[in-house]
Enzyme design. Structure first.
Site, mmCIF file in Angstrom:
data_model
loop_
_atom_site.group_PDB
_atom_site.id
_atom_site.type_symbol
_atom_site.label_atom_id
_atom_site.label_comp_id
_atom_site.label_asym_id
_atom_site.label_seq_id
_atom_site.Cartn_x
_atom_site.Cartn_y
_atom_site.Cartn_z
ATOM 1 N N ILE A 1 0.827 -1.217 0.000
ATOM 2 C CA ILE A 1 0.000 0.000 0.000
ATOM 3 C C ILE A 1 0.862 1.267 0.000
ATOM 4 O O ILE A 1 0.464 2.288 -0.562
ATOM 5 C CB ILE A 1 -0.994 -0.018 1.172
ATOM 6 C CG1 ILE A 1 -2.052 1.077 0.990
ATOM 7 C CG2 ILE A 1 -0.333 0.123 2.528
ATOM 8 C CD1 ILE A 1 -3.436 0.600 1.106
ATOM 9 N N ASP B 1 0.150 -0.428 9.342
ATOM 10 C CA ASP B 1 0.468 0.746 10.159
ATOM 11 C C ASP B 1 1.985 0.966 10.263
ATOM 12 O O ASP B 1 2.483 2.091 10.062
ATOM 13 C CB ASP B 1 -0.148 0.506 11.549
ATOM 14 C CG ASP B 1 -0.261 1.788 12.344
ATOM 15 O OD1 ASP B 1 -1.390 2.242 12.536
ATOM 16 O OD2 ASP B 1 0.778 2.313 12.764
ATOM 17 N N THR C 1 -7.852 -7.864 8.560
ATOM 18 C CA THR C 1 -7.581 -9.263 8.190
ATOM 19 C C THR C 1 -6.190 -9.738 8.588
ATOM 20 O O THR C 1 -5.823 -10.882 8.313
ATOM 21 C CB THR C 1 -7.738 -9.481 6.669
ATOM 22 O OG1 THR C 1 -6.734 -8.710 5.989
ATOM 23 C CG2 THR C 1 -9.121 -9.080 6.210
ATOM 24 N N TYR D 1 -5.812 -8.415 13.383
ATOM 25 C CA TYR D 1 -7.167 -8.436 13.955
ATOM 26 C C TYR D 1 -7.969 -9.681 13.572
ATOM 27 O O TYR D 1 -9.120 -9.832 13.990
ATOM 28 C CB TYR D 1 -7.926 -7.156 13.588
ATOM 29 C CG TYR D 1 -7.523 -5.947 14.409
ATOM 30 C CD1 TYR D 1 -6.507 -6.027 15.358
ATOM 31 C CD2 TYR D 1 -8.152 -4.727 14.246
ATOM 32 C CE1 TYR D 1 -6.135 -4.920 16.110
ATOM 33 C CE2 TYR D 1 -7.793 -3.610 15.008
ATOM 34 C CZ TYR D 1 -6.793 -3.721 15.930
ATOM 35 O OH TYR D 1 -6.428 -2.631 16.689
HETATM 36 P P1 ADP Z 1 -5.349 -5.237 11.127
HETATM 37 O O1 ADP Z 1 -4.728 -4.976 12.483
HETATM 38 O O2 ADP Z 1 -6.488 -4.290 10.795
HETATM 39 O O3 ADP Z 1 -5.702 -6.666 10.941
HETATM 40 P P2 ADP Z 1 -2.838 -5.460 9.590
HETATM 41 O O4 ADP Z 1 -1.977 -4.326 9.167
HETATM 42 O O5 ADP Z 1 -2.311 -6.419 10.590
HETATM 43 O O6 ADP Z 1 -4.223 -4.787 10.068
HETATM 44 O O7 ADP Z 1 -3.277 -6.305 8.315
HETATM 45 C C1 ADP Z 1 -4.261 -5.923 7.388
HETATM 46 C C2 ADP Z 1 -3.986 -6.595 6.046
HETATM 47 O O8 ADP Z 1 -2.968 -5.864 5.357
HETATM 48 C C3 ADP Z 1 -3.479 -8.031 6.126
HETATM 49 O O9 ADP Z 1 -4.139 -8.772 5.102
HETATM 50 C C4 ADP Z 1 -1.983 -7.916 5.848
HETATM 51 O O10 ADP Z 1 -1.474 -9.065 5.205
HETATM 52 C C5 ADP Z 1 -1.948 -6.748 4.882
HETATM 53 N N1 ADP Z 1 -0.702 -5.965 4.816
HETATM 54 C C6 ADP Z 1 0.334 -5.911 5.697
HETATM 55 N N2 ADP Z 1 1.270 -5.031 5.279
HETATM 56 C C7 ADP Z 1 0.818 -4.501 4.102
HETATM 57 C C8 ADP Z 1 1.323 -3.540 3.160
HETATM 58 N N3 ADP Z 1 2.505 -2.940 3.335
HETATM 59 N N4 ADP Z 1 0.552 -3.247 2.067
HETATM 60 C C9 ADP Z 1 -0.646 -3.845 1.871
HETATM 61 N N5 ADP Z 1 -1.175 -4.759 2.714
HETATM 62 C C10 ADP Z 1 -0.445 -5.083 3.814
#
Ligand code: ADP
Length: 189
Positions: A25, A48, A134, A137
């Site tokens: 992202i 994050d 996903t 959480y």
């Molecule tokens: P949450 O705490 O809301 O579950 P996470 O950041 O742990 O948020 O994960 C949300 C989703 O984003 C997961 O499917 C994870 O694999 C994905 N993810 C993690 N890092 C990135 C990134 N740099 N870009 C896009 N998606 C990501």
């Protein structure tokens, strides 16, 4: 590639486009990047961590100054995007999965809706979402994908904006699940 019968990676609602891509992202060249934040807006791992690492300390400084009480689950707040190429980061707080009977579905839909409202309110032409809730959480992926896509399509039908909503899925397996759910929703409409 997520293609073939039963999978769809692009969908149009009037002049608006919803697209699904695999990627990071923080690489997205869009007006707003959505962060998968926690309700304390305290920073964390996953999306994050990546946003604050690439975006630099100004994002957290602004977040702490503007939203010292954090952000309730199911809502979102907006800041600048520091060193990222986006103009804004929208910090959306999805629910922690607790088995499905704690209002998770409505809270997840509400986090997406609020993020989209902020994007439109700040005249964003393009917004990139991760799959909220996903990762850490633990929201079940197919259900989370269905809610994300259904909520976005409903929003685009009502508001005809933003012109581009892109879901950025970290790996091919996640992209495949989103592409299957998008095909189901397209068939049902
Ligand atoms: P949450 O705490 O809301 O579950 P996470 O950041 O742990 O948020 O994960 C949300 C989703 O984003 C997961 O499917 C994870 O694999 C994905 N993810 C993690 N890092 C990135 C990134 N740099 N870009 C896009 N998606 C990501």
């Amino acid at each position: 590639m997520a293609s073939g019968p039963g999978k769809l990676t692009e969908y149009h609602v009037g002049r608006c486009r919803l697209e699904l891509v695999q990627g990071d992202i923080t690489d997205q060249v869009v007006d707003a990047i959505v962060n998968a934040a926690n309700s304390r807006l305290a920073g964390g791992g996953g999306v994050d961590g990546a946003i604050h690492r690439r975006g630099g300390p100004s994002i957290m400084a602004e977040t702490k100054a503007k939203y010292p009480d954090g952000c309730p689950t199911g809502s979102a707040v907006i800041t600048g995007a520091g060193n990222l190429s986006a103009k804004y980061v929208i910090h959306a707080v999805g629910p922690i999965w607790q088995g499905g009977n704690a209002g998770e579905a409505e809270l997840l839909a509400s986090a997406y809706r609020r993020a989209l409202e902020l994007a439109v309110g700040h005249s964003c032409q393009s917004v990139a979402f991760p799959a909220l809730s996903t990762g850490a959480y633990r929201y079940p992926l197919s259900e989370a994908a269905q809610i994300a896509l259904r909520t976005t399509i409903e929003f685009l039908r009502q508001r005809q904006s933003p012109p581009l909503v892109r879901f950025v899925l970290f790996d091919q397996a996640t992209l495949n699940v989103f592409a299957e759910e998008l095909a189901k929703l397209a068939r049902a409409s």
